[in-house]
Write an enzyme that holds these catalytic residues in place. Structure first.
Site, PDB file in Angstrom:
ATOM      1  N   SER A  13      -2.597  35.922  25.005  1.00 60.97           N
ATOM      2  CA  SER A  13      -3.034  36.788  23.911  1.00 60.97           C
ATOM      3  C   SER A  13      -1.951  36.735  22.831  1.00 60.97           C
ATOM      4  CB  SER A  13      -3.217  38.216  24.405  1.00 60.97           C
ATOM      5  OG  SER A  13      -1.965  38.815  24.639  1.00 60.97           O
ATOM      6  N   LYS A  83       4.433  48.969  29.821  1.00 61.89           N
ATOM      7  CA  LYS A  83       3.270  49.792  30.127  1.00 61.89           C
ATOM      8  C   LYS A  83       2.373  49.167  31.188  1.00 61.89           C
ATOM      9  CE  LYS A  83       0.071  50.307  26.890  1.00 61.89           C
ATOM     10  NZ  LYS A  83      -0.707  50.888  25.786  1.00 61.89           N
ATOM     11  N   ASP A  84       2.356  47.850  31.256  1.00 63.98           N
ATOM     12  CA  ASP A  84       1.445  47.143  32.157  1.00 63.98           C
ATOM     13  C   ASP A  84       2.099  46.736  33.472  1.00 63.98           C
ATOM     14  OD1 ASP A  84      -0.518  47.274  30.183  1.00 63.98           O
ATOM     15  OD2 ASP A  84       0.184  45.430  29.244  1.00 63.98           O
ATOM     16  N   THR A 127     -11.616  53.731  23.183  1.00 61.76           N
ATOM     17  CA  THR A 127     -10.416  53.537  24.000  1.00 61.76           C
ATOM     18  C   THR A 127     -10.858  53.412  25.441  1.00 61.76           C
ATOM     19  OG1 THR A 127      -8.313  54.415  24.785  1.00 61.76           O
ATOM     20  CG2 THR A 127      -9.995  56.036  24.255  1.00 61.76           C
ATOM     21  N   SER A 129      -8.417  53.809  27.764  1.00 65.98           N
ATOM     22  CA  SER A 129      -7.307  54.446  28.450  1.00 65.98           C
ATOM     23  C   SER A 129      -7.685  55.875  28.826  1.00 65.98           C
ATOM     24  CB  SER A 129      -6.082  54.429  27.528  1.00 65.98           C
ATOM     25  OG  SER A 129      -5.250  55.543  27.785  1.00 65.98           O
ATOM     26  N   LEU A 130      -7.615  56.190  30.115  1.00 66.40           N
ATOM     27  CA  LEU A 130      -7.941  57.548  30.556  1.00 66.40           C
ATOM     28  C   LEU A 130      -6.960  58.560  29.974  1.00 66.40           C
ATOM     29  CD1 LEU A 130      -8.775  56.898  34.340  1.00 66.40           C
ATOM     30  CD2 LEU A 130     -10.340  56.974  32.394  1.00 66.40           C
ATOM     31  N   ARG A 131      -5.719  58.139  29.783  1.00 65.76           N
ATOM     32  CA  ARG A 131      -4.704  59.016  29.188  1.00 65.76           C
ATOM     33  C   ARG A 131      -5.075  59.372  27.749  1.00 65.76           C
ATOM     34  NH1 ARG A 131      -0.917  57.804  25.652  1.00 65.76           N
ATOM     35  NH2 ARG A 131      -1.510  55.617  25.826  1.00 65.76           N
ATOM     36  N   ARG A 132      -5.483  58.375  26.976  1.00 66.74           N
ATOM     37  CA  ARG A 132      -5.871  58.657  25.587  1.00 66.74           C
ATOM     38  C   ARG A 132      -7.159  59.470  25.549  1.00 66.74           C
ATOM     39  NH1 ARG A 132      -4.414  52.445  23.975  1.00 66.74           N
ATOM     40  NH2 ARG A 132      -2.203  52.782  23.536  1.00 66.74           N
ATOM     41  N   ARG A 149     -12.321  47.246  25.276  1.00 69.26           N
ATOM     42  CA  ARG A 149     -11.378  46.338  25.938  1.00 69.26           C
ATOM     43  C   ARG A 149     -11.130  45.118  25.060  1.00 69.26           C
ATOM     44  NH1 ARG A 149     -11.034  44.949  31.314  1.00 69.26           N
ATOM     45  NH2 ARG A 149      -9.364  43.779  30.350  1.00 69.26           N
ATOM     46  N   GLY A 150     -10.279  44.232  25.563  1.00 69.66           N
ATOM     47  CA  GLY A 150      -9.978  43.009  24.834  1.00 69.66           C
ATOM     48  C   GLY A 150      -8.616  43.104  24.166  1.00 69.66           C
ATOM     49  N   ASN A 151      -8.148  41.984  23.631  1.00 71.75           N
ATOM     50  CA  ASN A 151      -6.832  42.029  22.997  1.00 71.75           C
ATOM     51  C   ASN A 151      -6.918  42.747  21.642  1.00 71.75           C
ATOM     52  OD1 ASN A 151      -7.503  40.104  20.992  1.00 71.75           O
ATOM     53  ND2 ASN A 151      -7.110  38.450  22.446  1.00 71.75           N
ATOM     54  N   VAL A 152      -5.779  42.929  21.025  1.00 71.65           N
ATOM     55  CA  VAL A 152      -5.703  43.776  19.829  1.00 71.65           C
ATOM     56  C   VAL A 152      -6.678  43.300  18.752  1.00 71.65           C
ATOM     57  CG1 VAL A 152      -4.192  44.530  17.947  1.00 71.65           C
ATOM     58  CG2 VAL A 152      -3.326  44.481  20.299  1.00 71.65           C
ATOM     59  N   THR A 154      -9.466  41.553  19.046  1.00 69.76           N
ATOM     60  CA  THR A 154     -10.842  41.823  19.462  1.00 69.76           C
ATOM     61  C   THR A 154     -11.200  43.279  19.211  1.00 69.76           C
ATOM     62  OG1 THR A 154     -10.516  40.203  21.223  1.00 69.76           O
ATOM     63  CG2 THR A 154     -12.443  41.650  21.411  1.00 69.76           C
ATOM     64  N   ARG A 155     -10.282  44.164  19.555  1.00 69.56           N
ATOM     65  CA  ARG A 155     -10.556  45.602  19.391  1.00 69.56           C
ATOM     66  C   ARG A 155     -10.713  45.961  17.917  1.00 69.56           C
ATOM     67  NH1 ARG A 155      -6.792  48.607  23.983  1.00 69.56           N
ATOM     68  NH2 ARG A 155      -6.595  46.796  25.319  1.00 69.56           N
ATOM     69  N   CYS A 242      -2.982  52.387  40.215  1.00 68.42           N
ATOM     70  CA  CYS A 242      -4.188  52.226  39.395  1.00 68.42           C
ATOM     71  C   CYS A 242      -3.975  52.782  37.993  1.00 68.42           C
ATOM     72  CB  CYS A 242      -5.358  52.956  40.025  1.00 68.42           C
ATOM     73  SG  CYS A 242      -6.166  52.005  41.282  1.00 68.42           S
TER      74      CYS A 242
HETATM   75  N1  LIG Z   1      -2.889  48.030  27.793  1.00 67.98           N
HETATM   76  C1  LIG Z   1      -2.700  46.886  26.944  1.00 67.98           C
HETATM   77  C2  LIG Z   1      -1.436  46.954  26.183  1.00 67.98           C
HETATM   78  N2  LIG Z   1      -0.255  46.770  26.787  1.00 67.98           N
HETATM   79  C3  LIG Z   1       0.736  46.944  25.850  1.00 67.98           C
HETATM   80  C4  LIG Z   1       0.139  47.228  24.642  1.00 67.98           C
HETATM   81  C5  LIG Z   1       0.828  47.498  23.384  1.00 67.98           C
HETATM   82  C6  LIG Z   1       2.293  47.231  23.292  1.00 67.98           C
HETATM   83  C7  LIG Z   1       3.184  48.121  24.085  1.00 67.98           C
HETATM   84  O1  LIG Z   1       2.845  49.250  24.478  1.00 67.98           O
HETATM   85  O2  LIG Z   1       4.319  47.688  24.308  1.00 67.98           O
HETATM   86  C8  LIG Z   1      -1.245  47.216  24.831  1.00 67.98           C
HETATM   87  C9  LIG Z   1      -2.292  47.421  23.814  1.00 67.98           C
HETATM   88  C10 LIG Z   1      -2.584  48.855  23.502  1.00 67.98           C
HETATM   89  O3  LIG Z   1      -2.425  49.754  24.333  1.00 67.98           O
HETATM   90  O4  LIG Z   1      -3.015  49.101  22.380  1.00 67.98           O
END
Ligand SMILES: NCc1[nH]cc(CCC(=O)O)c1CC(=O)O
Length: 313
Positions: A13, A83-84, A127, A129-132, A149-152, A154-155, A242
């Site tokens: 990506s 984060k991942d 989004t 993300s359950l947190r968001r 979903r998808g990379n930045v 795509t979103r 998870c």
């Molecule tokens: N979950 C995907 C992800 N992993 C890291 C980032 C952004 C860059 C970062 O947090 O360092 C993103 C995209 C997003 O949440 O918008």
């Protein structure tokens, strides 16, 4: 030593490539003559794009293949968005370096509105993300949250196509990709507490590769490292890998750490928050004790309900 080529395993990506190239360039700048190349790879997380991450096995999908490449000596290091990165590492691998954090905040992105509070009743926000989702819904129960979903790129494309009134992305990813001007509102931590490690890039390698670990020390950012350690200690004490509605965010001022934590139900009906302040040397203890306070304050029940809807990590 200088004949050796260090290989960075990376997803393809644009953001992953940016981060891998950033580490490549910083390594070469810190150690003139060093050879560093990229080994682009495809991960399961890149292939399964239509299902919420929480349902297909979580964030680990993005890192497993990179880890296998290092274990099989097809690559020497991997660069991750912190984060991942899951809590646990395979035997023989570990996180050895954390680079300086970019903007850790969530970004509100829209072509029509300047902030979450400006959104009209019943607006559609993207989004996955359950947190968001939790924090948006707690502030604005009328909003309709749709998966994204998808990379930045795509979103952003889906937003521009009119599928959503607004979307939430990490400010760091947008800034790294030169898309700063898409950010309508950098959401303060009081409105959207960031995810563990958000905005920070970490480097994983084989723990017996002492030569590489020594070279990587030049890229470590001590203040980011201590903040992310506190956040990850909280997360480790809370969960099992998870995707979960957990926020954890530390800032450091004059060697004093301020750690905030949040666990919420995805619908935003329940939210448990807490904080710790203390000396930087106690980063990990602060994370653990905050997690325990949150668990006793209701997070245990919230997380149990969330896990019941998900496969094991
Ligand atoms: N979950 C995907 C992800 N992993 C890291 C980032 C952004 C860059 C970062 O947090 O360092 C993103 C995209 C997003 O949440 O918008």
């Amino acid at each position: 030593m200088l004949n050796k080529i260090f290989r960075i395993a990376t997803r393809q990506s644009p953001l992953a490539l940016w981060q891998a190239q950033y580490v490549q360039q910083r390594l070469m700048a810190a150690h003139p003559g060093l050879q560093v190349e990229l080994v682009p790879m495809v991960t399961k997380g890149d292939i399964i794009l239509d299902t919420p991450l929480a349902k297909v096995g979580g964030k680990g999908l993005f890192v497993k293949e990179l880890e296998l490449a290092m274990l099989e000596n097809r690559a020497d290091l991997a660069v991750h968005s912190m984060k991942d990165v899951p809590v646990d590492f395979p035997e023989g691998l570990g996180l050895v370096t954390i680079c300086e954090r970019e903007d850790p905040r969530d970004a509100f992105v829209s072509n029509l509105y300047n902030s979450i509070d400006e959104l009209p009743q019943g607006a559609i926000v993207g989004t996955s993300s359950l947190r968001r989702q939790c924090q948006l819904s707690a502030r604005r129960p009328d909003l309709i949250i749709r998966s994204l979903r998808g990379n930045v790129g795509t979103r952003l494309g889906k937003l521009d196509a009119g599928e959503y009134d607004a979307i939430i992305l990490a400010a760091a990813g947008l800034k790294r990709l030169g898309l700063n001007d898409r950010i309508r509102q950098a959401m303060p931590a009081e409105i959207s507490l960031p995810a563990v490690g958000q905005g920070a890039v970490g480097i994983e390698c084989r723990l017996d590769d002492h030569e590489l670990m020594t070279l990587l020390q030049a890229l470590n950012h001590a203040d980011t490292d201590v903040c992310v350690r506190a956040e990850r200690a909280m997360n480790t004490r809370l969960e099992g890998g998870c995707q979960v509605p957990i926020g954890s965010f530390a800032v450091l001022t004059d060697d004093q750490l301020w750690l905030r934590g949040l666990v919420g139900s995805p619908d935003g009906h329940h939210m448990v928050v807490g904080e710790r302040r203390g000396p930087r040397e106690q980063a990990e203890q602060m994370g653990i004790s905050l997690a325990e306070e949150l668990l006793d304050g209701g997070a245990r029940d919230i997380l149990r309900d969330v896990y019941q809807g998900q496969p094991p990590a």
